[in-house]
Design an enzyme around this catalytic site. Sequence first.
Site, PDB file in Angstrom:
ATOM      1  N   HIS A 125       0.837  -1.200   0.000  1.00  0.00           N
ATOM      2  CA  HIS A 125       0.000   0.000   0.000  1.00  0.00           C
ATOM      3  C   HIS A 125       0.873   1.250   0.000  1.00  0.00           C
ATOM      4  O   HIS A 125       1.041   1.913   1.015  1.00  0.00           O
ATOM      5  CB  HIS A 125      -0.950  -0.011   1.205  1.00  0.00           C
ATOM      6  CG  HIS A 125      -2.034  -1.029   1.086  1.00  0.00           C
ATOM      7  ND1 HIS A 125      -1.976  -2.245   1.734  1.00  0.00           N
ATOM      8  CD2 HIS A 125      -3.192  -1.026   0.379  1.00  0.00           C
ATOM      9  CE1 HIS A 125      -3.064  -2.946   1.443  1.00  0.00           C
ATOM     10  NE2 HIS A 125      -3.825  -2.233   0.621  1.00  0.00           N
ATOM     11  N   ASP A 132      -5.670   5.194  -1.021  1.00  0.00           N
ATOM     12  CA  ASP A 132      -4.964   4.515   0.079  1.00  0.00           C
ATOM     13  C   ASP A 132      -3.966   5.440   0.777  1.00  0.00           C
ATOM     14  O   ASP A 132      -3.057   4.954   1.469  1.00  0.00           O
ATOM     15  CB  ASP A 132      -4.230   3.275  -0.432  1.00  0.00           C
ATOM     16  CG  ASP A 132      -5.095   2.026  -0.418  1.00  0.00           C
ATOM     17  OD1 ASP A 132      -6.020   1.955   0.416  1.00  0.00           O
ATOM     18  OD2 ASP A 132      -4.860   1.120  -1.246  1.00  0.00           O
TER      19      ASP A 132
END
Length: 326
Positions: free
Chosen positions: A70, A112
């Site tokens: 991420h 994200d």
Amino acid sequence: FVGWALLSSPHAQYAMAKQLLAQGESNLSLPLFDNMEGYGFIEVFDIPQMTLCNFLRVIMGDYNNENFYHNSTHAADVLQSVHSIITKIDRNQYIVADLEIFSVLLAAAIHDVGHQGRNNNFHVNKRTKLALRYNDTSVLENMHVASAFSRIMGDDRDSNLDIFEYMQPEQVTACRRQIIGAVLHTDMSKHFSDISKMKGLLMKKEHRDSDAIYGGWEVFPFFLHMADISNQAKHSPIAKQWTDRCLKEFFEQGDEEKKLGLPVSPLCCRLKTDTAESQVGFITYVVQPAYEVLGMMVPRVKEEINPNIEFNLSYWEEVQSKNEKN
């Protein structure tokens, strides 16, 4: 860079062509700007190019690039994937507004941001500040979108980053609402309900009104979710790299969960998780059925992307079979 290339197109492409010519790296003449293709958001929404660049640089910096998965590269990959899906739609079957495209691409860029490499399950079980703030509901997704908007709205607003500054108030309201909705739909807990909703749209079109046209915001949050789970829809070498990165991050979470005495989240135990088995299950029950629905909505996805999923499923099944024999 990907955000700039897409959100400021065709200005980005013109600037790149101009730079290549200046460096003597191209034998082509500089194309006429008016002949270049792109989204044209700069003109449509009166966004200063420098402001957009500043905003994207800050968002990129707000990603935690120590994360295996991420990180800003994942954000760029998802952004490019959303763009790819949008370019494949049949415009005769969709009513799409510029604001909707801008919103979903911006949502992809920030979806994200601020992720620390631990999933919602971890935050809820640990009772983190984020879990308490967002009442155990789409914890990370709420944080991502709030973090991004805090850069350009509220007490901490930075005018040098405010890409909404010259947009009409009603455009800002609609864009904010759409971005929030799209990012919240990246929560995997909504996956199967989203699939059911899209199947409902398909049934309506097939059985009641074959000439029905999809509204952009009926489907764009689903497009973002599909891009977010698109690792196994990529060509095999790329798919395998993303798989390795994802599981490394999961295993780090599992290690911390064990140290803290928390329940170990699914696929996060490095001692029990088999890579091939995990991907066979993920493709079979999550990715492939979802992309079959997407392929019915966007036929070019079925033709151009879904074969990658079939190939990757066969690859992981073969690896799993070899592991079982050994």
